[in-house]
Design an enzyme around this catalytic site. Structure first.
Site, PDB file in Angstrom:
ATOM      1  CG  ASP A   1      -1.789   1.297   1.067  1.00 35.11           C
ATOM      2  OD1 ASP A   1      -2.577   1.531   0.084  1.00 35.11           O
ATOM      3  OD2 ASP A   1      -2.006   1.759   2.234  1.00 35.11           O
ATOM      4  CB  SER A   2       0.391   4.665  -1.331  1.00 40.39           C
ATOM      5  OG  SER A   2      -0.859   4.916  -0.476  1.00 40.39           O
TER       6      SER A   2
ATOM      7  CE1 TYR B   1       3.437   5.847  -3.281  1.00 41.27           C
ATOM      8  CE2 TYR B   1       2.519   4.248  -4.414  1.00 41.27           C
ATOM      9  CZ  TYR B   1       3.517   4.478  -3.707  1.00 41.27           C
ATOM     10  OH  TYR B   1       4.940   3.735  -3.465  1.00 41.27           O
ATOM     11  N   GLY B   2      -2.097   9.364  -4.283  1.00 40.58           N
ATOM     12  CA  GLY B   2      -3.519   9.849  -4.871  1.00 40.58           C
ATOM     13  C   GLY B   2      -3.529  11.120  -5.627  1.00 40.58           C
TER      14      GLY B   2
ATOM     15  CB  CYS C   1      -2.372   1.243  -2.781  1.00 39.98           C
ATOM     16  SG  CYS C   1      -2.400   2.829  -3.229  1.00 39.98           S
ATOM     17  CG  ASN C   2      -8.721   1.483  -4.118  1.00 39.00           C
ATOM     18  OD1 ASN C   2      -9.705   0.960  -4.465  1.00 39.00           O
ATOM     19  ND2 ASN C   2      -8.411   1.221  -2.705  1.00 39.00           N
ATOM     20  CB  THR C   3      -3.745   5.230  -5.936  1.00 38.18           C
ATOM     21  OG1 THR C   3      -4.554   6.086  -5.003  1.00 38.18           O
ATOM     22  CG2 THR C   3      -3.099   6.373  -6.888  1.00 38.18           C
TER      23      THR C   3
ATOM     24  CD  GLU D   1      -1.850   8.864   6.322  1.00 41.30           C
ATOM     25  OE1 GLU D   1      -1.024   9.152   7.244  1.00 41.30           O
ATOM     26  OE2 GLU D   1      -2.266   7.927   5.688  1.00 41.30           O
TER      27      GLU D   1
ATOM     28  CB  CYS E   1      -9.418   5.519  -1.081  1.00 38.62           C
ATOM     29  SG  CYS E   1      -7.668   6.030  -0.295  1.00 38.62           S
ATOM     30  CB  THR E   2      -6.476   1.609   1.723  1.00 36.18           C
ATOM     31  OG1 THR E   2      -5.488   2.783   1.455  1.00 36.18           O
ATOM     32  CG2 THR E   2      -5.904   0.632   0.774  1.00 36.18           C
TER      33      THR E   2
HETATM   34  N1  DGL Z   1      -3.980   3.950  -0.377  1.00 37.69           N
HETATM   35  C1  DGL Z   1      -4.187   4.803  -1.438  1.00 37.69           C
HETATM   36  C2  DGL Z   1      -5.550   4.211  -2.130  1.00 37.69           C
HETATM   37  O1  DGL Z   1      -6.133   3.287  -1.846  1.00 37.69           O
HETATM   38  C3  DGL Z   1      -4.537   6.125  -0.800  1.00 37.69           C
HETATM   39  C4  DGL Z   1      -3.314   7.011  -0.081  1.00 37.69           C
HETATM   40  C5  DGL Z   1      -2.820   7.909  -1.167  1.00 37.69           C
HETATM   41  O2  DGL Z   1      -3.175   8.636  -1.905  1.00 37.69           O
HETATM   42  O3  DGL Z   1      -1.545   7.469  -1.058  1.00 37.69           O
HETATM   43  O4  DGL Z   1      -5.892   4.758  -3.358  1.00 37.69           O
END
Ligand code: DGL
Length: 265
Positions: free
Chosen positions: A11-12, A43-44, A74-76, A152, A184-185
């Site tokens: 994950d990010s 990451y998003g 991570c979805n992104t 966060e 998004c997580t």
């Molecule tokens: N973990 C990222 C997701 O699921 C979200 C956090 C990020 O922007 O890094 O998209």
């Protein structure tokens, strides 16, 4: 690769621990190694090229544990880098978007909202996955960039979070969505604030459960099978105290510490 090889999760940051928690509940005897790229989060808001580059480097670190499977929580990163990862890694790779889309299609009467980071929404990955399963779906998309910093910060159900959720989500509610994909997580952490805005009539889809089922099928490990103890190592690229606090909120006090690693240049 052996049966006792770990399952790697990327994950990010820390949000992907929501996916690790679902995996541990479904597969309590498996060994997990988690890597959160907390030094480069978020990451998003970054470009597809940058997210792909970071994700490939993280996959290199996780490959050194000889995992039997890599879960991109991570979805992104799933939206940006899954095809590239599949081409460059020898281990099977699972993302979160297809399992989330499948759950949403099972739940919806026809009008689905999808929320995610700017990058995930701009990628079009969710509409593609949803329409592949049911072409007639009506899909409403909404990036929610402020949700990640609010999560966060630990402001899971803070008045500010509720107000931000109202601004982002009211247009989707007015448009009549019956299902909302938390793409998004971090967003499952804000479920109470999101629920307060969308009401009880909207099904919230968190892909973590669906991913856990897919992983169980992939590693052919029914719950309770095998003789392993089950364990999880949690690696991060920046071990600031706020990340440990968030990890403990998600997984409980059994998280003693976070191990710091760096990504290769
Ligand atoms: N973990 C990222 C997701 O699921 C979200 C956090 C990020 O922007 O890094 O998209």
């Amino acid at each position: 690769m052996t049966d006792s090889a770990p399952i790697a999760i990327f994950d990010s940051g820390i949000g992907g621990l929501t996916v690790l928690a679902a995996l541990q509940a479904r597969l309590p005897r498996e060994r997990f190694v988690y890597l959160g790229d907390t030094a480069r989060l978020p990451y998003g808001t970054k470009s597809t090229e940058t997210v792909t580059r970071y994700t490939l480097r993280a996959a290199q670190v996780l490959s050194s544990f000889a995992p039997k499977l890599l879960v991109v929580a991570c979805n992104t990163a799933s939206a940006a880098a899954l095809p590239e990862l599949g081409r460059s890694l020898a281990v099977p790779v699972l993302g979160v978007i297809e399992p989330g889309a499948r759950t949403a299609v099972r739940a919806t009467r026809g009008r689905v909202g999808v929320i995610g980071t700017e990058s995930t929404i701009a990628s079009g990955a969710y509409p593609r996955a949803l329409r592949a399963l049911r072409p007639s779906l009506e899909i409403l998309l909404q990036p929610c960039p402020l949700f990640v910093p609010l999560a966060e910060e630990g402001w899971f159900d803070h008045p500010v979070t509720r107000e931000v959720a109202r601004i982002y989500l009211e247009p989707l509610v007015s448009a009549g969505i019956d299902t909302l994909v938390l793409g998004c997580t971090h967003y499952p952490l804000l479920a109470t604030a999101i629920r307060a805005v969308v009401g009880e009539g909207v099904t919230l889809v968190d892909s973590a459960q669906a991913v856990a089922e897919d992983v169980a099928v992939q590693v052919r490990s029914p719950a309770g099978a095998g003789g392993g103890e089950g364990s999880a190592r949690i690696l991060v690229t920046d071990a600031a105290p706020r990340f440990l606090r968030l990890a403990r909120f998600i997984l409980g006090d059994r998280v003693a510490s976070l191990e710091a690693v760096d990504l290769p240049a």
